[in-house]
Write a protein that holds these residues in place. Structure first.
Motif, PDB file in Angstrom:
ATOM      1  N   ASP A 137       0.769  -1.327   0.180  1.00  0.00           N
ATOM      2  CA  ASP A 137       0.011   0.119   0.110  1.00  0.00           C
ATOM      3  C   ASP A 137       0.867   1.362   0.042  1.00  0.00           C
ATOM      4  O   ASP A 137       0.310   2.328  -0.361  1.00  0.00           O
ATOM      5  CB  ASP A 137      -0.978  -0.023   1.219  1.00  0.00           C
ATOM      6  CG  ASP A 137      -1.837  -1.131   1.052  1.00  0.00           C
ATOM      7  OD1 ASP A 137      -2.124  -1.691  -0.034  1.00  0.00           O
ATOM      8  OD2 ASP A 137      -2.226  -1.574   2.243  1.00  0.00           O
ATOM      9  N   ILE A 195      -3.137  -3.628  -6.823  1.00  0.00           N
ATOM     10  CA  ILE A 195      -4.347  -3.001  -6.207  1.00  0.00           C
ATOM     11  C   ILE A 195      -5.564  -4.127  -5.956  1.00  0.00           C
ATOM     12  O   ILE A 195      -6.046  -4.119  -5.073  1.00  0.00           O
ATOM     13  CB  ILE A 195      -5.048  -1.980  -7.350  1.00  0.00           C
ATOM     14  CG1 ILE A 195      -3.933  -1.132  -7.782  1.00  0.00           C
ATOM     15  CG2 ILE A 195      -6.208  -1.328  -6.723  1.00  0.00           C
ATOM     16  CD1 ILE A 195      -4.337  -0.335  -8.854  1.00  0.00           C
ATOM     17  N   THR A 232      -9.191  -4.634  -3.700  1.00  0.00           N
ATOM     18  CA  THR A 232     -10.217  -3.759  -4.491  1.00  0.00           C
ATOM     19  C   THR A 232     -10.755  -4.409  -5.679  1.00  0.00           C
ATOM     20  O   THR A 232     -10.260  -5.374  -6.064  1.00  0.00           O
ATOM     21  CB  THR A 232      -9.002  -2.602  -5.053  1.00  0.00           C
ATOM     22  OG1 THR A 232      -8.516  -1.879  -3.928  1.00  0.00           O
ATOM     23  CG2 THR A 232     -10.000  -1.451  -5.763  1.00  0.00           C
ATOM     24  N   ALA A 246      -9.869  -1.246 -10.008  1.00  0.00           N
ATOM     25  CA  ALA A 246      -8.501  -1.680  -9.948  1.00  0.00           C
ATOM     26  C   ALA A 246      -7.932  -1.392 -11.537  1.00  0.00           C
ATOM     27  O   ALA A 246      -7.114  -0.801 -11.714  1.00  0.00           O
ATOM     28  CB  ALA A 246      -8.116  -3.009  -9.755  1.00  0.00           C
ATOM     29  N   VAL A 273      -0.404   2.008  -6.689  1.00  0.00           N
ATOM     30  CA  VAL A 273      -1.165   2.077  -5.274  1.00  0.00           C
ATOM     31  C   VAL A 273      -0.867   3.483  -4.566  1.00  0.00           C
ATOM     32  O   VAL A 273      -1.215   3.443  -3.463  1.00  0.00           O
ATOM     33  CB  VAL A 273      -0.130   1.060  -4.513  1.00  0.00           C
ATOM     34  CG1 VAL A 273      -0.834  -0.470  -5.185  1.00  0.00           C
ATOM     35  CG2 VAL A 273       1.266   1.148  -4.698  1.00  0.00           C
TER      36      VAL A 273
END
Lengths: 224, 869
Positions: A83, A108, A113, A118, A158
C-alpha cells in the motif's frame, strides 16, 4: 519519511559470513530523490531491499513513516509494501501472463479492491506514463522501455509515498534510459513522494537530489 | 480470490504450459477413472446380483426366507397369523427356458394374485401395479395366465392372448399372456426386462418345487416396528421352521460385492486407492515444476504485496483447476473402463454365481460429483506442500535469482529416514498378527509410505553404483550423467521414484492377477473331472443360469451305452456363520471313481496322519462327514475333526469335517457332502448338472446323441464335452480378470507419466547449469546424450526397485488381505516373463521421456538460460 539507523545485514554463503551492509544510517525526506551508487557487490541492492521491506536487517532499524519495519509481522509488512511502497526492478519483473493493465492493477487487486476500480486506476497510471494505448498488450509484445514504464506505472498505481528503483535503466538503451529517468524525476515534483534509486551509472546518478556512495557495505561518502 | 487474478495468474499460465498441465490432468484423470471404474463396476455388480436374486423388490417390510431349498408353504398361514402382519405373499422364482426360442431364458416369478393385491410390489425395481396392463386377470389367477415384461414380450412378438411356452425342471407348460408391464427408462433394469409373472401354484409345478416356496414377503401394519415383528415371526414359526430360517429386511439374503467379486473386489479397492496415491504424486510433481519455474513470479508477487496466503491460494487454485478438469475427464474414462471390463466380470458372474443380465454401468450424479470432489481434493493435497514452499519464499531471493533447486540436501535427510524407519517397522508389525485383513491394508499402506520415503536414497545408491559404467562406456555424456547422479541425490530420485512407484503397481496387479488366474485355472484343470457334462438350459460352471433337473435322471444316464460313471451334482448356497457358504453335493460313490481331487484329511479322531482319499470320501458317503474347502477352513476357523452343523428343513445336520480340499468356487467357503444327505434331509432331489465319465473306447461324439435321445426330450439338454467345458471355464476366468489387466494398463500409464514429469523437473532445475555447460563448449548432442543416459540409468534403477516393491506388495495382498477376505491361499506367482518386458519398457520409456525435456533445454537460448543472476 524514511530513516535508517545503523543498519547491518549479514548472511551465510558457502559456510562463511558475508557482511553485505554494515552500520548504514541515512534519512530520506518527502519529495526527495536519493541515489545509491556503488560497484557490483557494494551492498546497494541489499540496502534497497531492506528499505523496501523485502528483507529484514540483521542489526539496526529501518523506520518508515515512523514504523520500524523489523518489528512488523510478515503480513503487516506485506500490506505496508503493497500500500505504501512502490518497486521498480532492473529486469522489469512484469508477469508474462498478465497484460500491461493487469500487471499495473495487480497490487491493487491484491489489496482487495474490486476488479473495476483496479482496472480504472491501472489505466490512469498507464496514461500517466504515456502507455494508455498499450494497456492490453502482454509484456512480450512491448519494448524494454515500455515494459519499464509499465513497471513504473505499477509502482505508482497504489499511490505510494516511497518508490524504490533498482537499476531501472540497467536493461535499457541510453535514450530510453534517459526517458525513464526523466519520468522518475518528475514523480517527486509534487513533494509528496520520495524515490530511492540504485544505480552504478554515474551519469544516471546525476538525476538525484543526493548521491550516497557505498563501498563494501558501508557509506563511503554522500554528495549533493 | 479475485476472478481477474485467477484468469491472469492461473488460467493463462496453465494455457501457456499446456503439455505440462496435460500431464497433471492426465494423472488425476487416471486416478479418478480407476476410482470411478471400481465404484461403478461394484455398483453394477450389486445391481446385477440384487436383480438376479431378488426379482421382485420393494413393497415388503420384511422377508422370510431360508436356504435355496426354500420354505414349506404351510408356514404362510403362520406368518399371516402374527399380530401386526398386514399381508404375506409367497414367492417362487427361477430362470426357465423359453421353449419357442432355443437358448433364450425368462425369469419366472410365481406370485399369489390375491396376496399381491395387498402388497405394493415392484419387479426388478419396477412397480407392475402401476405399469401393468392386465387384460385377463381371471386367467392369471387360475394359473394359466402370465404377465410378461414388455421388453421380453416385444422380443418374442407376444401380445395379450398370445401363448408362451416355458420349460422348467417340472417339465413344459404353456401360459396365455394375460397382460404386460412396462419398465420406465429410469428404472434399474437388471433382469426386470425378462420377468414373467405367473401364479405361485403354476410356478411351483413348472419349477418342480413341490410344497415349497422361495420366500414369503411380509407387509406390516403402519407404525409396527420391523425388528419386533421379525422376532414375533421367528417365534411363531419356531416349531416348524428350518434352522436356516432368515427373517429380516428385504435384500438381507442378497450377496455382497465381496461375495460376488471376491479377489477382484480386493484388487479394485486396492487399485483405486493406489491410483489416487499416484495421482497425488504426479500432481505434486506438476505443481512442483510450476513453483520452481515461477519462483521469480512468486518473488514479484510477494514484493508487490501478495501475502503468503495469497501465493498459497494461487497454486492451490491452479491445482484444483487441474484436478477438476482431470476429474471430469476421469469420469468419462472411468465409465469407459468400467463398461469395457464389466462385460467380462458380468459374464463370469452370470456364468458362475447367478444368471443375470448385466446391469449397465451407471455413473450417477452423486458418483460423478464424488469423482470431481476426489479429483479436486487429491490435487489440493498434492499441491499443498509445493504451494507452501512457494508461499514461504523470501521475496528478495526469488526476485533476484529465479528458478533454483529447492529440493536439495543430504542423501537421507533425518525426517525422511525417520519416516522410512517408522513405516518399515509398522509394515512388519502389521504383516504379522491377528485380524490380518485390516492389518493387511495397513501393512500395504505402511510399505508404500516407507517405499516413498526411502526410494530417493535407495535409488541414488543404485544410480551411483551404475555411474562408473556410464563413465566407462559413454564418454563425455556418460561422465556428465554420472556426475549429475552422484551430486544431486534428491533431484535424481524424483523421476526414478515415480517410475518405481508406478511399476510397483504394475508388478503388484499383474502378480495378483496371474497368481489368481493361474491358481484357479490349474485347480479347475485338475479338479473338474468328467468327459461329458449334462445340464439344462445352459452349461453349469458353478451354479445358476440353468434349469435344475431331476437327480433321478442319473440312473437313466448310467444306462446309456458308452457311459461308465455318472455323478449328479447339486449346488446350493446356504446361510452359515453370518454368511452364505457353498454346498457341493455329489453322488460320492461315483465321484470317488472319477475324481482327481487333492484331499487332505486324517482319521476320525483327527490324528494319525494322512489317509487315502478313498477312505476319506467313504466317510463322506456315510452322511456323517463332509469335506470343507481350504478357504472355508481359513475363514471360519474350522479344522479337520471339528463338526459343523448345516441348517436344513429337517433340523440341523451335523457333519464331521473329514478333510479339506482346494477350491475356488466360492469366496466364502465350500462344503462338499453327499447328495444323498441333501435329498433326504433337505428334501431336495434336484441336480444342477451331471458329470459323466465315458467307458474306455467310447467317444463324446458317439455318446452325446445317445444322451440326448435318452433324457433330452422336453428338457433342452446341453451336452458339453470335458475339453469344451474346461475351455469355457478358462474363457470365463480370463474375462473375469480383464478388469485386472485394465488396472495394469492404468498403472503403466501412470508410471510413464511419472517418469516424464519427474525428468522434466530435473531438467528445469538444471536449466542454468545446462546453459553453463553449453557456454563451456558442450555440444547439444553431448547435453542431450547426458540427460537421456541419466534417464535410462534412473529408469533401470527405478524399475528394479519398483519390481522389488511390487513383489512385496503382491505378497501382502495375496497372503494377508486376500486370505483374510476370501480364504483363498493362491499360489504366489511372480510373472517374470511379462514383468521383464515391463521393466525393459520402463527403461526405454524412461530414456525416451528424457529426450523431450533435454531437447527443450538445449534449445533454450544461452542468454536466457544464464540470465538469472
Amino acid at each position: 519519511m524514511l530513516e535508517v539507523r545503523d543498519v547491518g545485514k549479514t548472511y551465510r554463503e558457502g559456510g562463511r559470513e558475508v557482511h553485505a551492509v554494515r552500520g548504514v544510517s541515512l534519512r530520506v525526506e518527502p519529495g526527495e530523490m536519493v541515489v545509491l551508487l556503488g560497484r557490483s557487490g557494494s551492498g546497494k541492492s541489499t540496502l534497497l531491499h531492506l528499505l523496501g521491506g523485502l528483507d529484514r536487517p540483521s542489526s539496526g532499524s529501518v523506520l518508515f513513516e515512523g514504523r520500524d519495519l523489523a518489528s512488523l509481522h510478515d503480513d503487516a509488512l506485506t500490506r505496508l509494501r503493497r500500500d505504501r511502497i512502490g518497486h521498480v526492478f532492473q529486469f522489469f519483473n512484469l508477469l508474462p501472463t498478465l497484460t500491461a493493465a493487469e500487471n499495473v492493477a495487480l497490487p491493487i487487486l491484491l489489496g482487495g479492491t474490486s476488479d473495476r476500480v483496479a482496472t480504472a486506476r491501472a489505466r490512469a497510471a498507464l496514461d500517466e506514463v504515456g502507455l494508455a494505448d498499450r494497456a492490453d498488450h502482454f509484456p512480450e509484445e512491448m519494448s524494454g522501455g515500455e515494459q519499464q514504464r509499465t513497471a513504473i506505472a505499477r509502482a505508482l498505481a497504489v499511490r505510494p509515498s516511497l518508490l524504490l528503483a533498482d537499476e531501472p535503466t540497467g536493461n535499457l538503451d541510453t535514450d530510453t534510459g534517459r526517458e525513464v529517468l526523466g519520468l522518475l524525476r518528475g514523480l517527486t515534483a509534487d513533494g509528496t513522494r520520495s524515490i530511492v534509486m540504485v544505480t552504478h551509472d554515474e551519469q544516471a546518478a546525476l538525476v538525484g537530489d543526493r548521491r550516497i556512495r557505498l563501498k563494501d557495505g558501508r557509506i563511503e561518502r554522500e554528495e549533493r | 480470490m479475485n476472478p481477474a487474478l485467477v484468469r491472469g495468474l492461473v488460467l493463462r499460465w496453465t494455457l501457456r504450459h499446456r503439455l505440462r498441465a496435460a500431464l497433471g490432468i492426465a494423472a488425476v484423470a487416471l486416478g479418478v477413472a480407476a476410482y470411478l471404474a471400481s465404484a461403478a463396476v461394484a455398483r453394477s455388480v450389486m445391481l446385477t446380483g440384487t436383480a438376479a436374486t431378488s426379482a421382485l423388490a420393494g413393497g415388503a417390510d420384511l422377508v422370510v426366507a431360508a436356504d435355496e431349498t426354500g420354505l414349506p408353504t404351510a408356514l404362510l398361514g403362520d406368518v399371516r397369523g402374527v399380530p401386526g402382519v398386514t399381508a404375506a405373499a409367497p414367492l417362487v422364482t427361477s430362470w426357465v427356458r423359453i421353449a419357442s426360442m432355443p437358448g433364450r431364458r425368462a425369469m419366472v416369478v410365481g406370485i399369489d394374485p390375491l396376496a399381491e393385491t395387498r402388497m405394493r410390489r415392484r419387479a426388478g425395481g419396477v412397480d407392475p401395479s402401476k405399469n401393468a396392463a392386465v387384460a385377463d386377470p381371471v386367467a392369471f389367477a387360475m394359473g394359466g395366465g402370465a404377465i410378461v415384461a414388455m421388453p421380453l414380450a416385444e422380443e418374442l412378438g407376444l401380445a395379450v392372448g398370445g401363448v408362451l411356452h416355458l420349460q422348467g425342471a417340472g417339465g413344459g407348460r404353456s401360459f396365455t399372456v394375460a397382460g404386460t408391464f412396462d419398465i420406465p427408462g429410469d428404472a434399474p433394469r437388471g433382469n426386470a426386462g425378462r420377468v414373467v409373472l405367473v401364479s405361485v401354484g403354476a410356478a411351483r409345478l413348472l419349477l418342480a418345487r413341490g410344497d415349497r416356496v422361495d420366500r414369503i414377503d411380509v407387509t406390516l401394519d403402519s407404525g409396527r416396528d420391523p425388528g419386533a415383528a421379525a422376532d414375533a415371526i421367528r417365534a411363531a414359526l419356531a416349531p416348524k421352521a428350518p434352522p436356516s430360517l432368515l427373517v429380516g429386511p428385504p435384500g438381507m439374503a442378497d450377496p455382497s460385492t465381496g461375495d460376488v467379486l471376491g479377489a477382484v473386489d480386493v484388487g479394485l479397492k486396492l487399485g483405486a486407492v493406489v491410483a489416487l496415491l499416484v495421482g497425488v504424486f504426479l500432481i505434486h510433481h506438476t505443481v512442483s515444476i510450476g513453483v520452481t519455474e515461477r519462483r521469480r513470479e512468486v518473488g514479484i508477487l510477494r514484493a508487490l504485496g501478495a501475502t503468503r496466503g495469497q501465493v498459497l491460494l494461487v497454486f492451490c487454485v491452479e491445482a484444483v483447476v487441474l484436478g477438476l478438469i482431470g476429474a471430469a475427464l476421469g469420469i468419462g474414462l472411468g465409465w469407459a473402463v468400467a463398461t469395457t471390463s464389466l462385460q467380462g466380470v458380468a459374464s463370469t458372474i452370470s456364468g458362475t454365481y447367478f444368471p443375470s443380465e448385466p446391469a449397465p454401468v451407471e455413473v450417477s450424479a452423486l458418483l460423478a460429483l464424488s469423482g470431481l470432489a476426489v479429483g479436486a481434493f487429491v490435487a489440493l493435497v498434492a499441491a499443498f506442500v509445493p504451494a507452501r514452499r512457494a508461499a514461504g519464499e523470501a521475496p528478495n531471493d526469488a526476485v533476484r535469482r529465479g528458478p533454483e533447486e529447492s529440493v536439495r540436501g543430504r542423501l537421507m535427510p533425518a525426517p525422511r529416514a525417520a519416516a522410512a524407519l517408522v513405516f518399515a517397522v509398522a509394515t512388519a508389525f502389521f504383516v504379522w498378527g491377528p485380524d490380518i485383513r485390516l492389518r493387511g491394508y495397513y501393512a500395504i499402506f505402511s510399505l508404500l509410505v516407507a517405499f516413498v520415503a526411502s526410494a530417493p536414497t535407495m535409488l541414488v545408491l543404485g544410480a551411483r553404483a551404475i555411474a562408473p559404467l556410464l563413465r566407462l562406456v559413454a564418454g563425455v555424456p556418460g561422465e556428465l550423467a554420472a556426475e549429475e547422479l552422484a551430486r544431486r541425490p534428491a533431484r535424481a530420485a524424483l523421476p526414478a521414484a515415480a517410475l518405481a512407484f508406478g511399476l510397483a503397481l504394475v508388478v503388484e496387479t499383474l502378480g495378483i492377477v496371474e497368481s489368481l488366474s493361474k491358481g484357479t485355472i490349474e485347480w479347475m484343470e485338475e479338479n473338474v473331472a468328467g468327459d461329458l457334462f449334462v445340464s439344462s438350459g445352459r452349461t453349469v460352471l458353478a451354479g445358476g443360469g440353468h434349469t435344475p433337473l431331476e437327480a433321478s435322471l442319473a440312473g437313466t444316464l448310467r444306462s446309456v451305452p458308452g457311459v461308465e460313471t455318472v455323478v449328479a451334482v447339486r449346488t446350493l448356497r446356504i446361510p452359515w456363520n453370518g454368511t452364505r457358504v457353498f454346498i457341493l453335493a455329489l453322488d460320492i460313490p461315483q465321484f470317488r471313481r472319477m475324481t482327481h481331487l487333492h484331499v487332505s484329511g486324517s482319521d476320525a479322531a483327527g490324528a494319525g496322519g494322512l489317509r487315502p482319499r478313498d477312505a476319506i470320501l467313504a466317510d463322506v458317503e456315510t452322511g456323517a462327514a463332509c469335506l470343507i474347502s481350504e478357504n472355508f477352513s481359513a475363514l471360519h476357523g474350522t479344522q479337520i475333526g471339528d463338526t459343523i452343523e448345516l441348517p436344513s428343513s429337517d433340523g440341523r445336520i451335523p457333519l464331521r469335517v473329514a478333510g479339506t480340499f482346494p477350491d475356488y468356487s466360492w469366496p466364502r467357503g465350500t462344503v462338499l457332502m453327499s447328495r444323498r444327505v441333501v435329498e433326504e434331509r433337505m428334501r431336495d432331489g434336484l441336480a444342477d448338472q451331471f458329470s459323466v465319465m465315458l467307458a474306455p473306447g467310447a467317444t463324446f461324439s458317439d455318446v452325446a446323441p445317445r444322451v440326448e435321445a435318452a433324457v433330452g426330450t422336453g428338457r433342452e439338454l446341453v451336452v458339453t464335452s470335458g475339453p469344451e467345458f474346461r475351455a469355457a471355464a478358462r474363457a470365463l476366468l480370463s474375462d473375469f480378470f480383464r478388469l485386472g489387466y485394465a488396472q495394469v494398463a492404468v498403472s503403466l500409464s501412470v508410471a510413464f507419466l511419472g517418469v516424464f514429469n519427474g525428468l522434466w523437473i530435473a531438467v528445469v532445475l538444471r536449466r542454468r547449469e545446462i546453459g553453463l555447460l553449453r557456454a563451456a563448449g558442450a555440444t547439444r548432442g553431448q547435453v542431450v546424450g547426458s540427460i537421456v543416459m541419466q534417464a535410462a540409468c534412473l529408469g533401470a534403477v527405478g524399475a528394479t526397485f519398483g519390481l522389488l516393491g511390487g513383489i512385496a506388495v503382491e505378497w501382502i495382498a495375496l497372503r494377508r488381505v486376500l486370505v483374510a477376505d476370501t480364504g483363498w491361499y493362491a499360489q504366489f506367482v511372480v510373472p517374470w516373463g511379462p514383468l521383464s518386458i515391463v521393466v525393459v519398457l520402463g527403461v526405454i520409456a524412461s530414456a525416451l521421456a528424457g529426450i523431450i525435456p533435454a531437447r527443450a533445454a538445449v534449445r533454450t537460448e544461452l542468454r536466457d538460460a544464464l540470465s538469472y543472476e
